[in-house]
Motif scaffolding. Structure first.
Motif, PDB file in Angstrom:
ATOM      1  N   LEU A  87      40.000  76.215  39.267  1.00 33.53           N
ATOM      2  CA  LEU A  87      39.824  75.441  38.041  1.00 33.53           C
ATOM      3  C   LEU A  87      38.424  74.827  37.985  1.00 33.53           C
ATOM      4  CD1 LEU A  87      41.519  74.558  35.558  1.00 33.53           C
ATOM      5  CD2 LEU A  87      42.123  72.501  36.834  1.00 33.53           C
ATOM      6  N   LEU A  95      44.042  74.063  29.282  1.00 36.92           N
ATOM      7  CA  LEU A  95      44.860  74.251  30.483  1.00 36.92           C
ATOM      8  C   LEU A  95      46.313  74.014  30.128  1.00 36.92           C
ATOM      9  CD1 LEU A  95      45.447  74.517  33.552  1.00 36.92           C
ATOM     10  CD2 LEU A  95      45.128  72.025  33.695  1.00 36.92           C
ATOM     11  N   ALA A 116      40.832  69.160  34.796  1.00 36.00           N
ATOM     12  CA  ALA A 116      40.628  69.848  33.527  1.00 36.00           C
ATOM     13  C   ALA A 116      40.077  68.905  32.463  1.00 36.00           C
ATOM     14  CB  ALA A 116      41.944  70.468  33.053  1.00 36.00           C
TER      15      ALA A 116
END
Length: 343
Positions: A87, A95, A116
């Motif tokens: 990520l 996400l 995220a």
């Protein structure tokens, strides 16, 4: 055509449900929403994080998962051993976090969501842990980053509860919420109302997949407590801890109590309740003997339902499935579509 790059962490039942919907509804998304969703990365706990700049082939991913083969067998992917590393090293617009719910410290989902949001990604959740334990922090972080943090799938799966109260009921001052928010316990209590014993029905629920081998989170009310905390944050803007919710599960409910309730014209249901008393928010999860005129009294089997009590709309009840592969995937998909409209 609006193109959206999606990262999916958690490729179990729910994650695969979302992937299947992205595949089967691809033409609908293009036709009705002018939307092309490219699934660019997927991660699970066994195989780590895979990424393909131009998008992954969903049919290949689902086939690998069905055969229990490593996702790294997908052609042309880059691979990281952990979802968090992948990520941090890649980019996507949204996400979808669908790892398992951990109500102790919300990890690893909390770190995925936090990372995220810090990277400027929008987030949609199926995992209840981060929302139940850190909603205030994550909503603040999303606001600071100018992105959306949505969680439709955390309460009643794909049945539109959170979007209804926040958007469809915009302008209504809600003063109380009551709901049946766990299919396992409702299935058990519904069967007990027909004269069957708790232990027998629990074993049947486990055999049919409604209950886990260890059903504690369901039958002791912890799952519903998490959903109650999420509702407190999104409906009332109050951030409470799970320990602040008065909790009683259904393990102490006897067949005699259920039968006596029936003789009194009532039905026992596990009810999540939130009500505002001045500045104080009262929160509870407990078995309640509901009168038959209450719409929640007639919600049977594994179905869920929730009632909002407000001012300009006095009573609004929503019922529908509260769990399931495609049903929960639908909650994630609805959030993806809602987010995409703002991009």
């Amino acid at each position: 055509m609006k193109k959206v790059r999606l990262s999916l962490i958690g490729f179990g039942v729910v994650g695969q449900g979302l992937a299947e919907l992205l595949q089967t509804k691809r033409d609908l998304l293009r036709r009705e929403y002018d939307l092309d969703v490219a699934l660019v990365s997927v991660a699970n706990s066994r195989h780590g994080f895979i990424y393909r700049e131009e998008g992954l082939d969903i049919a290949t991913l689902l086939e690998l998962a069905a055969r229990r083969q490593p996702l790294t067998q997908h052609p042309g992917v880059r691979h990281w051993s952990s979802a968090l590393e992948g990520l941090q090293a890649t980019q996507a617009d949204i996400l979808a976090e669908a790892t398992w719910t951990n109500l102790r410290d919300a990890e690893p989902g909390l770190s995925h969501v936090r990372t995220a949001l810090q990277q400027g990604m929008h987030v949609t959740l199926a995992n209840k842990g981060p929302a139940a334990l850190a909603a205030s922090e994550l909503l603040d972080l999303a606001r600071q980053q100018g992105v959306q943090f949505r969680m439709e799938a955390t309460v009643m799966a794909g049945t539109p509860v959170l979007s209804t109260v926040r958007e469809g009921m915009a302008g209504v001052e809600v003063h109380a919420v009551r709901g049946i928010l766990n299919g396992t316990t409702n299935y058990i209590l519904s069967a007990m109302a027909q004269g069957r014993g708790y232990a027998e029905v629990l074993a049947e629920a486990q055999a049919q997949g409604y209950a886990e081998a260890d059903p504690t989170a369901d039958v002791e009310g912890y799952d519903v407590v998490a959903k109650t905390v999420i509702l407190a944050a999104l409906v009332f803007g109050q951030f409470i801890k799970p320990a602040q919710v008065q909790r009683q599960g259904i393990t102490g409910v006897t067949l005699e109590q259920v039968q006596q309730a029936a003789r009194d014209g009532r039905r026992i249901k596990l009810i999540a309740s939130l009500s505002r008393d001045g500045e104080q928010l009262q929160a509870s999860v407990e078995p309640v003997a509901l009168p038959l005129e209450d719409p929640l009294a007639h919600v049977d089997g594994a179905m869920n339902a929730i009632t909002f009590h407000g001012d300009s709309l006095s009573t609004v009840t929503i019922s529908g499935p509260g769990a399931g592969r495609l049903q929960t995937g639908q909650g994630l998909l609805a959030d993806v579509i809602a987010i995409a409209k703002t991009l």
